[in-house]
Design an enzyme around this catalytic site. Structure first.
Site, PDB file in Angstrom:
ATOM      1  N   GLY A  12       0.830  -1.208   0.000  1.00  0.00           N
ATOM      2  CA  GLY A  12       0.000   0.000   0.000  1.00  0.00           C
ATOM      3  C   GLY A  12       0.863   1.257   0.000  1.00  0.00           C
ATOM      4  O   GLY A  12       1.934   1.297  -0.625  1.00  0.00           O
ATOM      5  N   ASP A  34       1.723  -8.203  -2.124  1.00  0.00           N
ATOM      6  CA  ASP A  34       0.385  -7.782  -1.689  1.00  0.00           C
ATOM      7  C   ASP A  34      -0.607  -8.819  -2.196  1.00  0.00           C
ATOM      8  O   ASP A  34      -0.314  -9.566  -3.142  1.00  0.00           O
ATOM      9  CB  ASP A  34       0.039  -6.390  -2.241  1.00  0.00           C
ATOM     10  CG  ASP A  34      -1.016  -5.685  -1.386  1.00  0.00           C
ATOM     11  OD1 ASP A  34      -0.670  -4.747  -0.642  1.00  0.00           O
ATOM     12  OD2 ASP A  34      -2.201  -6.095  -1.438  1.00  0.00           O
ATOM     13  N   ARG A  83      -8.516   2.058   9.794  1.00  0.00           N
ATOM     14  CA  ARG A  83      -9.845   2.101  10.407  1.00  0.00           C
ATOM     15  C   ARG A  83     -10.823   2.847   9.501  1.00  0.00           C
ATOM     16  O   ARG A  83     -10.507   3.914   8.991  1.00  0.00           O
ATOM     17  CB  ARG A  83      -9.713   2.832  11.748  1.00  0.00           C
ATOM     18  CG  ARG A  83     -10.916   2.707  12.621  1.00  0.00           C
ATOM     19  CD  ARG A  83     -10.452   2.931  14.023  1.00  0.00           C
ATOM     20  NE  ARG A  83     -11.520   3.290  14.914  1.00  0.00           N
ATOM     21  CZ  ARG A  83     -11.350   3.383  16.226  1.00  0.00           C
ATOM     22  NH1 ARG A  83     -10.165   3.155  16.744  1.00  0.00           N
ATOM     23  NH2 ARG A  83     -12.338   3.699  17.010  1.00  0.00           N
ATOM     24  N   ASN A  96      -7.270  -6.774  11.487  1.00  0.00           N
ATOM     25  CA  ASN A  96      -5.821  -6.777  11.275  1.00  0.00           C
ATOM     26  C   ASN A  96      -5.137  -7.983  11.925  1.00  0.00           C
ATOM     27  O   ASN A  96      -4.128  -8.464  11.417  1.00  0.00           O
ATOM     28  CB  ASN A  96      -5.213  -5.450  11.730  1.00  0.00           C
ATOM     29  CG  ASN A  96      -5.473  -4.362  10.688  1.00  0.00           C
ATOM     30  OD1 ASN A  96      -5.994  -4.645   9.616  1.00  0.00           O
ATOM     31  ND2 ASN A  96      -5.117  -3.135  10.996  1.00  0.00           N
ATOM     32  N   SER A 120       2.343  -2.429  10.874  1.00  0.00           N
ATOM     33  CA  SER A 120       0.869  -2.470  10.906  1.00  0.00           C
ATOM     34  C   SER A 120       0.323  -2.129  12.287  1.00  0.00           C
ATOM     35  O   SER A 120       0.882  -2.535  13.295  1.00  0.00           O
ATOM     36  CB  SER A 120       0.366  -3.861  10.530  1.00  0.00           C
ATOM     37  OG  SER A 120       1.010  -4.354   9.394  1.00  0.00           O
ATOM     38  N   HIS A 176       2.537   2.640  21.176  1.00  0.00           N
ATOM     39  CA  HIS A 176       2.324   3.503  20.012  1.00  0.00           C
ATOM     40  C   HIS A 176       0.875   3.977  20.012  1.00  0.00           C
ATOM     41  O   HIS A 176       0.077   3.607  19.168  1.00  0.00           O
ATOM     42  CB  HIS A 176       2.634   2.718  18.739  1.00  0.00           C
ATOM     43  CG  HIS A 176       2.646   3.545  17.501  1.00  0.00           C
ATOM     44  ND1 HIS A 176       3.328   4.734  17.397  1.00  0.00           N
ATOM     45  CD2 HIS A 176       2.066   3.360  16.300  1.00  0.00           C
ATOM     46  CE1 HIS A 176       3.153   5.221  16.184  1.00  0.00           C
ATOM     47  NE2 HIS A 176       2.380   4.413  15.502  1.00  0.00           N
TER      48      HIS A 176
HETATM   49  N1  APR Z   1      -1.551  -9.779   3.026  1.00  0.00           N
HETATM   50  C1  APR Z   1      -0.790  -8.821   2.456  1.00  0.00           C
HETATM   51  N2  APR Z   1      -1.207  -7.574   2.269  1.00  0.00           N
HETATM   52  C2  APR Z   1      -2.429  -7.274   2.666  1.00  0.00           C
HETATM   53  C3  APR Z   1      -3.289  -8.208   3.280  1.00  0.00           C
HETATM   54  C4  APR Z   1      -2.788  -9.523   3.453  1.00  0.00           C
HETATM   55  N3  APR Z   1      -3.511 -10.470   4.014  1.00  0.00           N
HETATM   56  N4  APR Z   1      -4.441  -7.596   3.586  1.00  0.00           N
HETATM   57  C5  APR Z   1      -4.328  -6.325   3.171  1.00  0.00           C
HETATM   58  N5  APR Z   1      -3.118  -6.131   2.613  1.00  0.00           N
HETATM   59  C6  APR Z   1      -2.565  -4.937   2.005  1.00  0.00           C
HETATM   60  C7  APR Z   1      -3.606  -4.088   1.288  1.00  0.00           C
HETATM   61  O1  APR Z   1      -3.950  -4.657   0.048  1.00  0.00           O
HETATM   62  C8  APR Z   1      -2.881  -2.755   1.159  1.00  0.00           C
HETATM   63  O2  APR Z   1      -2.215  -2.645  -0.081  1.00  0.00           O
HETATM   64  O3  APR Z   1      -2.019  -4.056   2.958  1.00  0.00           O
HETATM   65  C9  APR Z   1      -1.845  -2.798   2.298  1.00  0.00           C
HETATM   66  C10 APR Z   1      -2.023  -1.674   3.322  1.00  0.00           C
HETATM   67  O4  APR Z   1      -1.792  -0.488   2.667  1.00  0.00           O
HETATM   68  P1  APR Z   1      -2.558   0.885   2.993  1.00  0.00           P
HETATM   69  O5  APR Z   1      -3.992   0.578   3.230  1.00  0.00           O
HETATM   70  O6  APR Z   1      -2.165   1.846   1.928  1.00  0.00           O
HETATM   71  O7  APR Z   1      -1.965   1.311   4.383  1.00  0.00           O
HETATM   72  P2  APR Z   1      -0.571   2.048   4.706  1.00  0.00           P
HETATM   73  O8  APR Z   1      -0.796   3.510   4.713  1.00  0.00           O
HETATM   74  O9  APR Z   1       0.516   1.493   3.846  1.00  0.00           O
HETATM   75  O10 APR Z   1      -0.380   1.589   6.215  1.00  0.00           O
HETATM   76  C11 APR Z   1      -0.157   0.230   6.529  1.00  0.00           C
HETATM   77  O11 APR Z   1       0.816   0.663   8.667  1.00  0.00           O
HETATM   78  O12 APR Z   1       1.050   2.626   9.905  1.00  0.00           O
HETATM   79  C12 APR Z   1       0.294   1.463   9.725  1.00  0.00           C
HETATM   80  O13 APR Z   1      -1.924   2.111  10.399  1.00  0.00           O
HETATM   81  C13 APR Z   1      -1.127   1.775   9.306  1.00  0.00           C
HETATM   82  O14 APR Z   1      -1.910  -0.464   9.666  1.00  0.00           O
HETATM   83  C14 APR Z   1      -1.533   0.480   8.676  1.00  0.00           C
HETATM   84  C15 APR Z   1      -0.232  -0.009   8.014  1.00  0.00           C
END
Ligand code: APR
Length: 321
Positions: A12, A34, A83, A96, A120, A176
């Site tokens: 992401g 991903d 969220r 999560n 995460s 955190h």
């Molecule tokens: N396996 C791998 N990737 C996954 C899975 C999974 N089972 N489920 C979801 N994802 C991927 C999503 O497809 C998405 O591309 O996780 C990625 C998360 O990316 P974003 O939603 O853009 O979030 P991001 O801003 O990168 O933050 C990621 O870090 O700081 C923390 O709170 C934030 O929990 C969040 C994490």
């Protein structure tokens, strides 16, 4: 030295920026994983196609298969959902945790010797779950939180004092979340206590305290401040940069003293929980937890933060993880 293999689980916002930063610094070959089809391949291709202009030779690939992440030296996990409106804290924790469970099982299977950095959220719970499922030694399972929280603290201090942020040393301990503990007593500008400089600037201890307390409050709420402005997600540039600082410390065996979400085994009177504390970060991961002296006020704040982490982990267990 053979080139390191660094896999990013979650492609992401943070995963994308991390890929670019790691490639530009040539820290290792990057595999961006991903579950969304084609997206990590697209991001990897886009970043790789800048290799000529950015001048890097490391390989950048995207994948939907854990097999491609096999035998990574370092794994960084940003997988998870942010969220959404109407979602309770428990809903987010369940969603999560379910993702982390799958990720941890796969990383354990494909990269059994990796050092793992988790980003995460909710961070302290996600790191705990990863460690429990993987069974990896605690020195090689850690969370990124303190490097970013401390960078935010340092940035706000630099802005207030009108000095270079490069000269600011500022430390944030604890979980955190809203209970994190920015340490004002230890904050300094190349060794000069920040409180001394604020007192000089404002001419009174009371006003200096007031200014510092406002900086501390802003630091604690800094993640939310960015969310409110972005509207579509949470911070991603600064979390990616902070994670890269940790990766560099590990790859170059720097023995940097950084605040890391680390597994405590009696240090700070805490046993069996992940909490943000200063550690020595080197090629083995968390090589040593550094215990600093806290006064009564700091101890109380730290304990409050540790209790918040304990409650979060208890909630996760109550939900069956
Ligand atoms: N396996 C791998 N990737 C996954 C899975 C999974 N089972 N489920 C979801 N994802 C991927 C999503 O497809 C998405 O591309 O996780 C990625 C998360 O990316 P974003 O939603 O853009 O979030 P991001 O801003 O990168 O933050 C990621 O870090 O700081 C923390 O709170 C934030 O929990 C969040 C994490």
């Amino acid at each position: 030295m053979p080139r390191k293999k660094i896999s990013l689980i979650g492609g992401g916002q943070i995963g994308g920026v991390l890929t670019q930063l790691i490639a530009k610094r040539q820290l290792g070959d990057v595999v961006l994983f991903d579950i969304v089809e084609d997206m990590p391949q697209g991001k990897a291709l886009d970043i790789a196609e800048a290799s000529r202009v950015d001048g890097f030779d490391v390989k950048v690939t995207g994948t939907n298969s854990y097999e491609d992440t096999k035998d990574s030296d370092i794994v960084i996990i940003t997988a998870g959902l942010p969220r959404k409106p109407g979602m309770s804290r428990d809903d987010l924790l369940t969603t999560n945790a379910e993702i982390m469970k799958v990720v941890a099982e796969n990383v354990k299977r494909t990269s059994p010797n990796a050092i793992v950095i988790i980003v995460s959220n909710p961070l302290d719970a996600m790191v705990t779950l990863f460690k429990e499922i993987s069974g990896f030694e605690p020195n090689r399972v850690m969370g990124q939180s303190g490097v970013l929280d401390s960078s935010r603290f340092a940035t706000f201090i630099a802005w207030e004092l009108g000095v270079s942020v490069k000269d600011i040393n500022a430390l944030v301990l604890g979980g955190h979340g809203d209970t994190m503990v920015p340490l004002k007593r230890y904050a300094n500008v190349n060794g000069i206590p920040v409180m001394e400089l604020l007192e000089k600037k404002y001419g009174s201890k009371e006003k200096a305290d007031e200014v510092m307390n406002a900086i501390i409050e802003r630091t604690k709420m800094a993640g939310g401040e960015v969310v409110k402005l972005l509207k579509t997600g949470s911070a991603f540039y600064s979390p990616a940069s902070s994670t890269v600082a940790m990766v560099e410390a590990i790859i170059y065996d720097e023995k940097r003293v950084l605040p890391v979400c680390a597994f405590l085994q009696g240090e700070y009177g805490v046993n069996g929980y992940y909490v943000g504390v200063p550690v020595i970060l080197g090629e083995k991961g968390v090589e040593k937890v550094i215990e600093i002296d806290l006064n009564e006020e700091e101890k109380a704040l730290f304990e409050n933060s540790v209790n918040a982490v304990k409650n979060l982990v208890a909630d996760m267990k109550r939900l069956g993880y």
